[in-house]
Design a protein around this motif. Structure first.
Motif, PDB file in Angstrom:
ATOM      1  N   LYS A 444      -9.881  34.691  64.772  1.00 21.94           N
ATOM      2  CA  LYS A 444      -9.411  35.858  65.523  1.00 21.94           C
ATOM      3  C   LYS A 444      -9.345  37.105  64.652  1.00 21.94           C
ATOM      4  N   ASN A 445     -10.474  37.399  63.980  1.00 28.15           N
ATOM      5  CA  ASN A 445     -10.622  38.632  63.220  1.00 28.15           C
ATOM      6  C   ASN A 445     -11.892  39.328  63.677  1.00 28.15           C
ATOM      7  N   LYS A 446     -12.480  40.160  62.818  1.00 26.08           N
ATOM      8  CA  LYS A 446     -13.676  40.908  63.212  1.00 26.08           C
ATOM      9  C   LYS A 446     -14.792  40.754  62.187  1.00 26.08           C
ATOM     10  N   GLU A 463     -11.279  22.383  54.900  1.00 22.05           N
ATOM     11  CA  GLU A 463     -11.156  22.874  56.271  1.00 22.05           C
ATOM     12  C   GLU A 463     -11.425  24.381  56.304  1.00 22.05           C
ATOM     13  N   LEU A 464     -12.276  24.809  57.226  1.00 21.14           N
ATOM     14  CA  LEU A 464     -12.603  26.224  57.363  1.00 21.14           C
ATOM     15  C   LEU A 464     -12.675  26.590  58.832  1.00 21.14           C
ATOM     16  N   ASN A 465     -11.912  27.598  59.205  1.00 22.19           N
ATOM     17  CA  ASN A 465     -11.886  28.069  60.591  1.00 22.19           C
ATOM     18  C   ASN A 465     -12.305  29.525  60.638  1.00 22.19           C
ATOM     19  N   LEU A 466     -13.464  29.777  61.244  1.00 19.34           N
ATOM     20  CA  LEU A 466     -13.974  31.145  61.425  1.00 19.34           C
ATOM     21  C   LEU A 466     -14.194  31.435  62.908  1.00 19.34           C
ATOM     22  N   SER A 467     -13.463  30.766  63.755  1.00 19.80           N
ATOM     23  CA  SER A 467     -13.637  30.956  65.199  1.00 19.80           C
ATOM     24  C   SER A 467     -13.142  32.328  65.639  1.00 19.80           C
ATOM     25  N   VAL A 468     -13.663  32.768  66.783  1.00 21.49           N
ATOM     26  CA  VAL A 468     -13.281  34.042  67.409  1.00 21.49           C
ATOM     27  C   VAL A 468     -13.505  35.198  66.441  1.00 21.49           C
ATOM     28  N   ASN A 469     -14.754  35.358  66.006  1.00 21.48           N
ATOM     29  CA  ASN A 469     -15.178  36.495  65.201  1.00 21.48           C
ATOM     30  C   ASN A 469     -16.481  37.028  65.790  1.00 21.48           C
ATOM     31  N   ASN A 470     -17.241  37.766  65.004  1.00 20.97           N
ATOM     32  CA  ASN A 470     -18.493  38.347  65.495  1.00 20.97           C
ATOM     33  C   ASN A 470     -19.684  37.883  64.664  1.00 20.97           C
ATOM     34  N   LEU A 471     -19.626  36.657  64.188  1.00 25.95           N
ATOM     35  CA  LEU A 471     -20.694  36.127  63.350  1.00 25.95           C
ATOM     36  C   LEU A 471     -21.979  35.926  64.152  1.00 25.95           C
ATOM     37  N   LYS A 472     -23.099  36.431  63.611  1.00 27.87           N
ATOM     38  CA  LYS A 472     -24.389  36.255  64.267  1.00 27.87           C
ATOM     39  C   LYS A 472     -25.265  35.227  63.557  1.00 27.87           C
ATOM     40  N   GLU A 473     -24.943  34.969  62.304  1.00 32.34           N
ATOM     41  CA  GLU A 473     -25.700  33.969  61.557  1.00 32.34           C
ATOM     42  C   GLU A 473     -24.842  33.394  60.439  1.00 32.34           C
ATOM     43  N   ILE A 474     -25.241  32.209  59.995  1.00 30.55           N
ATOM     44  CA  ILE A 474     -24.558  31.522  58.900  1.00 30.55           C
ATOM     45  C   ILE A 474     -25.524  31.457  57.726  1.00 30.55           C
ATOM     46  N   PRO A 475     -25.120  31.880  56.527  1.00 33.40           N
ATOM     47  CA  PRO A 475     -26.035  31.914  55.385  1.00 33.40           C
ATOM     48  C   PRO A 475     -26.362  30.529  54.851  1.00 33.40           C
ATOM     49  N   LEU A 476     -27.479  30.437  54.125  1.00 36.06           N
ATOM     50  CA  LEU A 476     -27.894  29.176  53.517  1.00 36.06           C
ATOM     51  C   LEU A 476     -26.852  28.659  52.531  1.00 36.06           C
ATOM     52  N   GLU A 477     -26.116  29.587  51.925  1.00 38.02           N
ATOM     53  CA  GLU A 477     -25.171  29.220  50.873  1.00 38.02           C
ATOM     54  C   GLU A 477     -23.985  28.393  51.361  1.00 38.02           C
ATOM     55  N   PHE A 486     -13.975  19.830  58.024  1.00 36.89           N
ATOM     56  CA  PHE A 486     -13.714  20.469  59.320  1.00 36.89           C
ATOM     57  C   PHE A 486     -14.269  21.883  59.274  1.00 36.89           C
ATOM     58  N   LEU A 487     -15.115  22.213  60.240  1.00 36.88           N
ATOM     59  CA  LEU A 487     -15.700  23.553  60.322  1.00 36.88           C
ATOM     60  C   LEU A 487     -15.670  24.029  61.763  1.00 36.88           C
ATOM     61  N   ASP A 488     -14.980  25.137  61.997  1.00 37.58           N
ATOM     62  CA  ASP A 488     -14.875  25.712  63.340  1.00 37.58           C
ATOM     63  C   ASP A 488     -15.560  27.065  63.367  1.00 37.58           C
ATOM     64  N   LEU A 489     -16.669  27.125  64.090  1.00 40.09           N
ATOM     65  CA  LEU A 489     -17.431  28.370  64.254  1.00 40.09           C
ATOM     66  C   LEU A 489     -17.488  28.776  65.723  1.00 40.09           C
ATOM     67  N   SER A 490     -16.596  28.259  66.522  1.00 38.04           N
ATOM     68  CA  SER A 490     -16.619  28.539  67.959  1.00 38.04           C
ATOM     69  C   SER A 490     -16.271  29.986  68.253  1.00 38.04           C
TER      70      SER A 490
END
Length: 612
Positions: A444-446, A463-477, A486-490
């Motif tokens: 829930k950030n930008k 554990e990493l939660n990046l849900s509810v943002n404006n991500l358009k792509e995920i880097p190779l890194e 646990f990875l949340d990209l929803s």
């Protein structure tokens, strides 16, 4: 003269077990103990007689070392390596003995000859007692006797002073000897599914105990000194008749999992100090309220189950449970739900059916969690926000106060939810690494781009939660985060994932809901450790069954609300699935009525459609 008696004994035994088993004679039992097995035991120290349908312990297991000449001193340096392995000084003593899943009715006292035994597994037999000689196995660290008919434990069980794991579940124990509480090395103890009416008060001496299960007994209370179990991580006492819990339950500072369903509990105890609690189950009790002061203690609580109680009011301070994922309040006496519930950033499962709600229509309740939370957000008023911490409001980035390393070290969490952030200073991640942070929450950030400094935390981040943002792509890194589970990209703007993510085989849960995927990313099919995959609310057009069948550990698969027009019948062969969601798609088969019956029915329906 003895044959008729032997036949009668065999007939009686058949009554004790399933008729599909053939009751073996002693001679047949002995045949399972071959010369090849003896060589393997002498080489490894392990004897596995699991599931051999034994009705008696082969007598030869007590004498198979007797043929060794331990006085032999003549050495032949021309012996081959194979011959050397047969020499007595190369033999390993028996340390692991597995007699599980047989039809044994007794264990001979000769078992005491195995003085080096550390692991003894006797589960799934017809035992009604244990020989007193078992207490002479003083090196035992693991004793498993579950699923028998044992009525009494040896009084001298305290002699097993090295015991770490003790499982006596599913027996007929009515009491446990006081000596059990002298086993101070115990780490895990399971006494569930018995007939116990009390637990000795000295249980507080088991200070190394991390797991204790006394569920499905006849307990009326827990001993007060249970609060001395300061290492306890998991405590289960569901399905008993307990009315009151110890007042100082908060002393269990390491407790993470608490199971208390199906008791007679009338009020929740003071949990001050239980800051590690992650899951708490109090369903089917007589609880009438949730004390507001308790909510400040649940810093890491993810699951709260309070179904089938008598709760009349849900405090608006419920928003303090910032990490809550699941909340079950079904079948209580609630008349309203506070709008502040919508401020919980991670809540994805809310159950409130079976209440007498005045302001939420029954049809809205049936639509699911997201619609309910949206309804509550629309009802949120300024007065509801009075007194709420700034942690739950949008904060301008230049005024954001980042947690210091000492706060992060205390909880091993970097929590920056709902801070209106688009960037984070590198120094914050550096301090998080020094604090050995294992969980990062940036939902829930930008963020328009993946914060690359996250990769510097690869040594500890799980554990990493990046849900509810404006991500358009995920880097190779991102593949550098090798320990991530646990990875949340929803709720982002993703249409694909980098192929390198196929190397993230430690991932257990991947949430990709509410993005813009047109197909399931190929890299997912190589994440063989996945147990939960959330792909609901995307634009998926098909189910790639050839890829999904590689995920043999997958237990939860959510494909609801996509554009799927056909469900391959082979999906029914993924019998390891415990939760399959397919609603909200455009296919005609299976019909909605089948979907309503649950996962098992869906899988069965699909299997029936497979063309042979």
């Amino acid at each position: 003269m003895n044959k008729p008696k032997e036949k009668q004994l065999t007939k009686n035994r058949r009554k004790l077990i399933s008729p599909v088993f053939h009751i073996q004679t002693k001679e047949e039992d002995d045949q399972h103990f071959s010369k090849e097995m003896i060589k393997l035991i002498r080489k490894t120290g392990n004897l596995n007689l699991h599931g051999k349908h034994l009705s008696s312990v082969p007598s030869r297991i007590f004498t198979f070392y007797n043929g060794c000449d331990t006085n032999e001193v003549n050495l032949d340096f021309n012996k081959s390596k194979r011959d050397e392995e047969e020499l007595w000084w190369n033999f390993k003593p028996l340390t692991h003995l597995d007699l599980s899943s047989n039809v044994l009715i007794e264990i001979p006292g000769e078992i005491n000859v195995f003085q080096d035994l550390t692991v003894l597994n006797l589960q799934d037999n017809n035992l009604i007692s244990l020989p007193i000689e078992i207490t002479q196995l003083i090196k035992l660290t693991t004793l498993i006797i579950k699923h028998n008919g044992i009525k009494q434990l040896p009084e001298d069980i305290n002699k097993l002073s090295e015991l770490r794991v003790f499982n006596a579940s599913n027996n007929c124990l009515e009491e446990i000897p006081n000596g059990l509480v002298d086993l101070v090395m115990l780490e895990k103890m399971d006494l569930s599914q018995n007939k116990l009416k009390n637990i000795p008060s000295g249980i507080g001496f088991l200070v190394r105990l991390t797991e204790l299960d006394v569920s499905n007994n006849q307990l009326g209370e827990l001993p007060p000194d249970i609060v001395n179990l300061r290492s306890l991580v998991k405590l289960s006492f569901n399905h008993n008749s307990i009315k009151h819990l110890p007042e100082s339950l908060g002393e269990l500072r390491k407790l993470q999992l608490l199971y208390a369903q199906h008791n007679d509990i009338e009020e929740l105890p003071d949990f001050t100090g239980c800051e590690c609690l992650q899951e708490m189950y109090f369903g089917n009790n007589y609880i009438q309220e949730i004390p507001v002061e308790n909510l400040d203690n649940f810093l890491h609580l993810k699951i709260l189950e309070l179904r089938d109680n008598q709760i009349t009011v849900l405090p608006k301070e419920i928003f303090k449970l910032g990490h809550l994922l699941k909340l079950d309040l079904s079948n209580n006496e609630l008349t309203e739900i506070p709008a502040t519930l919508s401020l919980l950033p991670h809540l994805h499962s809310l159950k409130i059916e079976g209440n007498k709600l005045k302001h939420i229509r029954a049809d809205l309740v049936r639509t699911g969690t997201q619609r309910i939370l949206q309804f509550l957000r629309d009802k949120l008023q300024d007065e509801d926000l009075e007194g709420i911490s700034s942690d739950f409001k949008d904060v301008p980035a230049d005024h954001c106060v980042f947690p210091d390393r000492y706060k992060m070290r205390n909880g091993q969490i970097l929590n920056l939810t709902m801070k209106n952030l688009s960037t984070i200073p590198t120094e914050v991640f550096k301090e998080a690494k020094e604090a050995r942070v294992t969980s990062v929450d940036l939902c829930k950030n930008k963020f328009g781009e993946f914060p690359m400094d996250l990769t510097t935390m690869s040594d500890y981040l799980t554990e990493l939660n990046l849900s509810v943002n404006n991500l358009k792509e995920i880097p190779l890194e991102i593949v550098k985060l090798t320990k991530l589970k646990f990875l949340d990209l929803s709720k982002n703007l993703l249409i694909s994932l980098p192929a390198s993510m196929s190397e993230m085989r430690n991932l257990r849960e991947l949430a990709l809901a509410n993005n813009r995927f047109l197909k399931i990313p190929m890299c997912i099919f190589e994440m063989t450790g996945l147990e939960i995959l959330m792909l609901n609310d995307n634009s998926l057009a098909e189910i790639d069954i050839d890829g999904l069948k590689n995920l043999t550990r997958l237990a939860t698969l959510n494909l609801s609300n996509n554009n799927i027009s056909f469900v391959p019948p082979e999906l029914g062969n993924m019998t390891q699935l415990r939760c399959l969601e397919l609603k909200g798609n455009s296919f005609r088969q299976p019909r909605y009525a089948v979907l309503e019956q649950g996962t098992e029915s869906i899988l069965s329906y699909l299997r029936d459609k497979i063309v042979q």
